[in-house]
Design an enzyme around this catalytic site. Structure first.
Site, short mmCIF file in Angstrom:
data_model
loop_
_atom_site.label_atom_id
_atom_site.label_comp_id
_atom_site.label_asym_id
_atom_site.label_seq_id
_atom_site.Cartn_x
_atom_site.Cartn_y
_atom_site.Cartn_z
N GLU A 12 0.93 -1.17 0.03
CA GLU A 12 0.15 -0.15 0.00
C GLU A 12 0.87 1.31 0.09
O GLU A 12 0.61 2.24 0.65
CB GLU A 12 -1.19 0.09 1.28
N LYS A 37 1.09 -8.90 -13.53
CA LYS A 37 0.96 -9.37 -12.01
C LYS A 37 1.24 -10.90 -11.74
O LYS A 37 -0.04 -11.49 -11.82
CB LYS A 37 -0.46 -8.63 -11.67
N ALA A 111 4.02 -8.02 -5.33
CA ALA A 111 3.15 -7.96 -4.17
C ALA A 111 3.94 -7.63 -3.03
O ALA A 111 5.00 -8.27 -2.66
CB ALA A 111 2.14 -9.21 -4.00
N GLY A 112 3.61 -6.50 -2.42
CA GLY A 112 4.42 -6.17 -1.20
C GLY A 112 5.97 -5.74 -1.51
O GLY A 112 6.28 -5.17 -2.51
N SER A 171 3.87 7.98 -2.91
CA SER A 171 2.93 8.99 -2.88
C SER A 171 3.73 10.26 -2.13
O SER A 171 3.96 10.14 -0.89
CB SER A 171 2.09 8.23 -1.89
#
Length: 240
Positions: A12, A37, A111-112, A171
């Site tokens: 995330e 993916k 993933a992660g 971000s």
């Protein structure tokens, strides 16, 4: 660089949006792009996953997903709990190779983090990157705590003798605090990796046309953009 492996320092943190930005920049330059993916977790059958989100934001990529596990866990754990076969590094490398034969660029989104387990034997995305001989792009966070996990990731990449393109902040906040501003200088210093971009917080909520138009502003030239690390540091007032 027909294949780039996109990993992160955690979950995330913006890997999917960064993947979409790299894809958008490549598409804008006229390149054919595929997005793979290997293991999608936490998404049910028929629901849009990360590859669908990349396609929504970036445009006409070729989407590929090898396996889907319903629980939001590490792929190895999610596969075991679902009673399904895990996705192993060899399968990832094979799928990426087939896509690379037909595309200018293949983005493999993990993933992660780098060492999240793919199976019960301890295979990771790093093992897949080694099989492919593919460079790794690390997505990291901007705030307090990022230096430790970013340096650990960089050290593991070096220990495995994997090529790393650099880091992108997944971000970047509208109002960066002292830690964020210091980390613009400290991240390259502690990891030895170049900072190759910063994606604004909330970029994934932009309309697709606006996202595609702006993607190049968030990425360095080596990723197909026009972002400049030195100018960015000056603009945000990097603390000394």
């Amino acid at each position: 660089m027909p294949v780039i492996v996109v990993t992160g320092t955690g979950t995330e943190i913006g890997k999917t949006v960064v993947t979409a930005a790299v894809a958008a920049a490549a598409l804008g330059a006229g390149r054919d792009v595929a997005v793979l993916k290997p293991a999608q977790t936490g998404v049910g059958a028929g629901e849009p996953g990360d590859v669908a989100e990349v396609a929504r934001l970036a445009g006409a990529v070729t989407p590929a997903e090898l396996a889907r596990f319903p629980e939001p866990l590490a792929p190895g754990t999610a596969a075991r709990r679902a009673g399904l076969a895990p996705v192993r590094p060899g399968r990832i490398a094979e799928a990426a190779g087939k896509l690379a034969a037909e595309h200018d660029l293949v983005l493999v989104e993990g993933a992660g983090g780098l060492l999240v387990r793919l199976d019960d034997e301890g295979a990771t995305l790093a093992d897949a990157a080694a099989l492919m001989g593919a460079p790794v792009l690390v997505v990291t966070t901007a705030g307090l705590g990022t230096l430790n996990v970013s340096e650990l990731t960089a050290r593991e990449l070096r220990r495995r003798e994997l090529d790393c393109l650099g880091m992108v902040i997944g971000s970047w906040p509208d109002r960066p605090g002292l830690a964020e501003r210091c980390n613009v200088a400290d991240l390259p210093a502690v990891t030895g990796l170049p900072l190759l971009g910063a994606v604004p917080q909330g970029a994934g909520a932009l309309p697709p046309d606006a996202f595609r138009h702006a993607a190049g502003d968030w990425l360095a030239p080596s990723l197909g953009g026009r972002w400049d690390a030195e100018a960015f540091a000056l603009a945000v007032g990097t603390a000394g």
